[in-house]
Scaffold this motif. Structure first.
Motif, PDB file in Angstrom:
ATOM      1  N   GLY A  45      43.610  26.222  44.662  1.00 26.24           N
ATOM      2  CA  GLY A  45      43.908  24.815  45.099  1.00 26.24           C
ATOM      3  C   GLY A  45      45.292  24.393  45.573  1.00 26.24           C
ATOM      4  O   GLY A  45      45.277  23.342  45.623  1.00 26.24           O
ATOM      5  N   LEU A  46      45.898  25.327  45.902  1.00 23.07           N
ATOM      6  CA  LEU A  46      47.307  24.820  46.416  1.00 23.07           C
ATOM      7  C   LEU A  46      47.105  24.554  47.853  1.00 23.07           C
ATOM      8  O   LEU A  46      46.255  25.011  48.585  1.00 23.07           O
ATOM      9  CB  LEU A  46      48.219  26.297  46.445  1.00 23.07           C
ATOM     10  N   ARG A  47      48.127  24.028  48.466  1.00 24.40           N
ATOM     11  CA  ARG A  47      48.045  23.577  50.043  1.00 24.40           C
ATOM     12  C   ARG A  47      49.476  23.832  50.403  1.00 24.40           C
ATOM     13  O   ARG A  47      50.498  23.321  49.849  1.00 24.40           O
ATOM     14  CB  ARG A  47      47.751  22.006  50.007  1.00 24.40           C
ATOM     15  N   GLN A 102      45.269  33.824  39.373  1.00 23.81           N
ATOM     16  CA  GLN A 102      44.237  34.447  38.455  1.00 23.81           C
ATOM     17  C   GLN A 102      44.882  35.635  38.004  1.00 23.81           C
ATOM     18  O   GLN A 102      45.103  36.315  36.820  1.00 23.81           O
ATOM     19  CB  GLN A 102      42.847  35.092  38.937  1.00 23.81           C
ATOM     20  N   GLU A 103      45.562  36.544  39.018  1.00 21.46           N
ATOM     21  CA  GLU A 103      46.441  37.672  38.463  1.00 21.46           C
ATOM     22  C   GLU A 103      47.545  37.235  37.570  1.00 21.46           C
ATOM     23  O   GLU A 103      47.809  38.182  36.497  1.00 21.46           O
ATOM     24  CB  GLU A 103      47.033  38.275  40.107  1.00 21.46           C
ATOM     25  N   LEU A 104      48.252  36.345  37.987  1.00 22.61           N
ATOM     26  CA  LEU A 104      49.267  35.874  36.796  1.00 22.61           C
ATOM     27  C   LEU A 104      48.590  35.686  35.515  1.00 22.61           C
ATOM     28  O   LEU A 104      49.511  36.037  34.463  1.00 22.61           O
ATOM     29  CB  LEU A 104      50.242  34.695  37.529  1.00 22.61           C
ATOM     30  N   GLY A 105      47.662  34.793  35.756  1.00 22.00           N
ATOM     31  CA  GLY A 105      47.134  34.429  34.234  1.00 22.00           C
ATOM     32  C   GLY A 105      46.553  35.421  33.416  1.00 22.00           C
ATOM     33  O   GLY A 105      46.999  35.568  32.321  1.00 22.00           O
ATOM     34  N   CYS A 106      45.996  36.488  34.121  1.00 18.81           N
ATOM     35  CA  CYS A 106      45.452  37.522  33.297  1.00 18.81           C
ATOM     36  C   CYS A 106      46.613  38.424  32.762  1.00 18.81           C
ATOM     37  O   CYS A 106      46.660  39.038  31.794  1.00 18.81           O
ATOM     38  CB  CYS A 106      44.525  38.429  34.207  1.00 18.81           C
ATOM     39  N   SER A 107      47.680  38.774  33.708  1.00 23.11           N
ATOM     40  CA  SER A 107      48.649  39.397  33.332  1.00 23.11           C
ATOM     41  C   SER A 107      49.513  38.542  32.059  1.00 23.11           C
ATOM     42  O   SER A 107      49.790  39.282  31.005  1.00 23.11           O
ATOM     43  CB  SER A 107      49.760  39.529  34.250  1.00 23.11           C
ATOM     44  N   LEU A 121      56.954  31.794  34.123  1.00 23.53           N
ATOM     45  CA  LEU A 121      55.938  31.862  33.099  1.00 23.53           C
ATOM     46  C   LEU A 121      56.188  32.613  31.805  1.00 23.53           C
ATOM     47  O   LEU A 121      56.042  32.273  30.730  1.00 23.53           O
ATOM     48  CB  LEU A 121      54.594  32.253  33.658  1.00 23.53           C
ATOM     49  N   TRP A 122      56.640  33.899  32.176  1.00 21.16           N
ATOM     50  CA  TRP A 122      57.280  34.693  31.134  1.00 21.16           C
ATOM     51  C   TRP A 122      58.347  34.130  30.121  1.00 21.16           C
ATOM     52  O   TRP A 122      58.319  34.415  29.052  1.00 21.16           O
ATOM     53  CB  TRP A 122      57.384  36.148  31.633  1.00 21.16           C
ATOM     54  N   ARG A 151      52.161  26.419  37.750  1.00 20.00           N
ATOM     55  CA  ARG A 151      51.202  25.617  37.093  1.00 20.00           C
ATOM     56  C   ARG A 151      49.626  25.934  36.956  1.00 20.00           C
ATOM     57  O   ARG A 151      48.692  25.846  36.104  1.00 20.00           O
ATOM     58  CB  ARG A 151      51.164  24.188  37.552  1.00 20.00           C
ATOM     59  N   ALA A 152      49.329  26.399  38.081  1.00 22.39           N
ATOM     60  CA  ALA A 152      47.957  26.992  38.264  1.00 22.39           C
ATOM     61  C   ALA A 152      47.620  28.079  37.494  1.00 22.39           C
ATOM     62  O   ALA A 152      46.311  28.550  36.734  1.00 22.39           O
ATOM     63  CB  ALA A 152      47.458  27.272  39.746  1.00 22.39           C
ATOM     64  N   ALA A 153      48.480  29.199  37.594  1.00 22.57           N
ATOM     65  CA  ALA A 153      48.462  30.282  36.545  1.00 22.57           C
ATOM     66  C   ALA A 153      48.445  30.125  35.238  1.00 22.57           C
ATOM     67  O   ALA A 153      47.609  30.596  34.421  1.00 22.57           O
ATOM     68  CB  ALA A 153      49.555  31.337  36.930  1.00 22.57           C
ATOM     69  N   TRP A 154      49.304  29.011  34.848  1.00 16.86           N
ATOM     70  CA  TRP A 154      49.308  28.605  33.287  1.00 16.86           C
ATOM     71  C   TRP A 154      47.916  28.200  32.800  1.00 16.86           C
ATOM     72  O   TRP A 154      47.596  28.269  31.690  1.00 16.86           O
ATOM     73  CB  TRP A 154      50.644  27.628  33.110  1.00 16.86           C
ATOM     74  N   ALA A 155      47.524  27.318  33.770  1.00 16.21           N
ATOM     75  CA  ALA A 155      46.191  26.555  33.383  1.00 16.21           C
ATOM     76  C   ALA A 155      45.092  27.737  32.992  1.00 16.21           C
ATOM     77  O   ALA A 155      44.242  27.753  32.242  1.00 16.21           O
ATOM     78  CB  ALA A 155      45.712  25.714  34.464  1.00 16.21           C
ATOM     79  N   TRP A 156      44.924  28.777  34.010  1.00 14.82           N
ATOM     80  CA  TRP A 156      43.988  29.784  33.816  1.00 14.82           C
ATOM     81  C   TRP A 156      44.622  30.569  32.355  1.00 14.82           C
ATOM     82  O   TRP A 156      43.317  31.051  31.783  1.00 14.82           O
ATOM     83  CB  TRP A 156      44.304  30.847  35.084  1.00 14.82           C
TER      84      TRP A 156
END
Length: 642
Positions: free
Chosen positions: A54-56, A239-244, A292-293, A402-407
């Motif tokens: 969803g980024l632009r 998704q990669e960041l959120g899973c990590s 994030l970390w 922000r997108a990774a944190w939501a996931w």
């Protein structure tokens, strides 16, 4: 010339420009090109590019777009780097991967790497790879107190760790001098294999190893938070960041249960992320990962000095191609640059032939020299966070975080990473992302140079010894080029069996100035699917039909300008059909003439943005089925004659 004390105010005589003025100019340009934006804001929006998650990416960024200050290198939130000095003192760690199951050959490759600029070794052990028991032989001649050793042994990580500890003792390596990682990653293994029955036991083993490292080997980390299984399954950057993050939080809980303090637990994790040729997203990903970390560390109560994320970047396998593999050198160069600019602590450049099997000595040399050039000749590491302050990079970093944190939060609500893997949440979400991306690849909106764009049908294939099969049964492994490479494989099989590839005739109507653009487009498109092309030009329908017959092709495509299509397309299409063309295509959008063209014999229209994979697959089916029909006809005629 005397320079005034206030400097050179070169723009002092000009009025300040405003965004609205720029938007108005863009609006005018777009109107001239045929677009009709409603206003300046709509014109700017028309130039905005949609990214994953969803980024632009907007066409213009100003200081107003930049988020709050990202801080300083070595201080929370670590966006600008995990260490105050960054990589400016000695550069990042050049880490080479080794997976050849032959211990002798691997040892030779390891020594060659260490003698030519590599700083640490990444060894894939266990399963079909290097035998764990062969670790001493693989490291023969290596000084483990000078070169860090990173293990990747799947479920055998405890056995591999014990052998490394034994090697430290036998070679008199002091515990304080040992460095590297034991590579325990139970959740990564679950993601790779789809098997969860041993995950809890492996987490307990990893906790015990971590306690041992924390007490006796301060430079060795026990666990690797490997995000590659998600990236290689087609995950987006968020998704990669959120899973990590979800994986790392699960490991923190396991380490806490093993008796480690919060700070000690944070010190036992190393993170592994993919770096690809989308340089700005890669830069933003590594910066966002540290931010994030740092947030996880903050809410966990970790001390600032224990909160910096240790990052290992690996060039993406998703972006590599088996066709025209030389182009992979360019992709990995950009990916390595982006990882370095993004602040990765260690970088592994996978050899350009890695999609074909085990790399040869030349490929490994190019891989390590790629890093040497960026470090020693381009001086990329001399400046800490060189992308810092870029309004685009700072905004992209913020939005991606922000997108990774939501996931990550969604995974946690689902019970954590282990539960999300077991329930299929992670796999289903990544599969949906890859399906969406596959559409863009099929329509060539995401080009793959040398494969979907500018293919070389005459390239000589590189042959490599097959690489050992890795863990399987869980998340799939995908590559961007695989759909087109499957078509090329089918074409190669036809060439080997009959001496010729599937062939298509290009009827180029008019002179070169009229048809070149679409003739080039069509040839590029069809060759991407392994279909060879021959062409003839002119406006004489009978002559073009005669050239079609002489070409031996069974399918034809009209190529020209819209004006000449209006004058000649119908007669040329009818002549080609009369000459035996099983299928006639037209390069370009048909517009109002669609039905007239169809009545004349045009079966399909090919144009930029169309589903190239579907078209090419159907064409191969048509051409090859036609060849089979002709063989059957010839056989029947021979039988009758006899």
């Amino acid at each position: 010339m005397t320079v005034p004390p206030e400097g050179l105010p070169l723009a002092a005589e000009f009025p300040a420009a405003h965004r609205e003025q720029w938007q108005h100019l863009v609006e005018g340009v777009l109107r001239k090109s045929g677009a009709q934006p409603a206003d300046g804001a709509a014109a700017e929006e028309a130039l905005t590019t949609a990214l994953q998650d969803g980024l632009r990416a907007r066409p213009l960024y100003t200081a107003e777009d930049a988020p709050a200050t990202p801080g300083h290198p070595g201080f929370p939130p670590f966006v600008r780097g995990g260490r105050p000095q960054g990589s400016a003192v000695s550069g990042w760690d050049v880490r080479q991967r080794h997976a050849d199951p032959d211990p002798r050959r691997t040892n030779e490759a390891v020594l060659a790497d260490l003698e030519n600029g590599v700083g640490s070794l990444w060894l894939e052990l266990g399963g079909a790879g290097l035998p764990v028991a062969a670790l001493p032989e693989v490291l023969s001649g290596v000084y483990p107190d000078l070169a860090a050793v990173v293990l990747d042994a799947g479920a055998e990580f405890t056995d591999a760790a014990e052998r490394l500890f034994t090697l430290y003792r036998e070679r008199d390596v002091s515990p304080g001098a040992a460095a590297g990682s034991l590579g325990a990653d139970p959740l990564g293994l679950q993601a790779r294999t789809g098997r969860a029955e041993r995950t809890d036991a492996l987490l307990a083993e990893a906790g015990a190893l971590a306690a041992r490292c924390a007490d006796g080997y301060p430079g060795v980390r026990a666990l690797t938070v490997d995000a590659l299984p998600y990236h290689e399954a087609g995950a987006s950057p968020a998704q990669e960041l959120g899973c990590s993050l979800a994986t790392a939080v699960a490991y923190l809980r396991a380490l806490g249960a093993a008796g480690l303090s919060v700070d000690a637990a944070f010190g036992q994790l190393e993170f592994r992320y993919a770096a690809d040729a989308d340089q700005f997203l890669t830069i933003a990903k590594f910066r966002a990962a540290r931010r994030l970390w740092a947030r996880v560390a903050q809410v966990s109560g970790a001390a600032p000095e224990a909160s910096a994320q240790r990052q290992h970047a690996v060039t993406s396998t998703v972006m590599t191609t088996a066709r025209d593999p030389w182009v992979n050198m360019l992709r990995t160069t950009v990916a390595c640059l982006a990882a370095g600019v993004g602040g990765a602590d260690a970088v592994s450049v996978l050899p350009f032939d890695s999609a074909l099997g085990l790399p040869d000595a030349f490929a490994r040399r190019i891989a390590r020299n790629t890093q040497a050039i960026l470090l020693e000749e381009s001086h990329l590491a001399r400046v800490i966070d060189p992308a810092g302050g870029s309004w685009y990079v700072e905004r992209l970093t913020d939005e991606l975080a922000r997108a990774a944190w939501a996931w990550f939060q969604e995974i946690e609500r689902a019970g954590g990473q282990q539960a999300a893997l077991g329930s299929g949440l992670v796999g289903e979400r990544i599969a949906a992302t890859w399906a969406e991306r596959s559409v863009a690849l099929a329509r060539r909106r995401e080009p793959v140079t040398g494969v979907s764009e500018f293919p070389n049908l005459d390239e000589q294939p590189l042959v490599r010894e097959p690489a050992p099969a890795g863990p399987a049964g869980g998340l799939p492994r995908v590559r961007r080029a695989e759909a087109y490479e499957a078509l090329r494989d089918r074409s190669d099989a036809r060439l080997a069996a009959t001496g010729e590839r599937p062939r298509l005739f290009l009827a180029s109507i008019g002179t070169a100035s009229a048809h070149t653009a679409r003739t080039t487009f069509a040839a590029n498109l069809f060759q991407a699917g392994g279909i060879a092309t021959t062409a003839a030009e002119g406006t004489d329908a009978a002559a073009l039909a005669e050239a079609f017959t002489a070409s031996g092709a069974r399918v034809a495509c009209l190529c020209s300008s819209d004006r000449l299509y209006g004058e000649h397309a119908e007669t040329v299409a009818a002549a080609l059909k009369a000459a035996g063309a099983r299928r006639v295509l037209l390069a370009g959008r048909p517009g109002e003439q669609r039905e007239a063209y169809r009545r004349a014999g045009v079966d399909e229209f090919v144009f930029a943005g169309g589903d190239a994979v579907a078209v090419l697959t159907a064409l191969q089916d048509e051409i090859l089925s036609g060849a089979r029909d002709e063989i059957l006809d010839e056989t029947t005629e021979i039988g009758v004659a006899r």
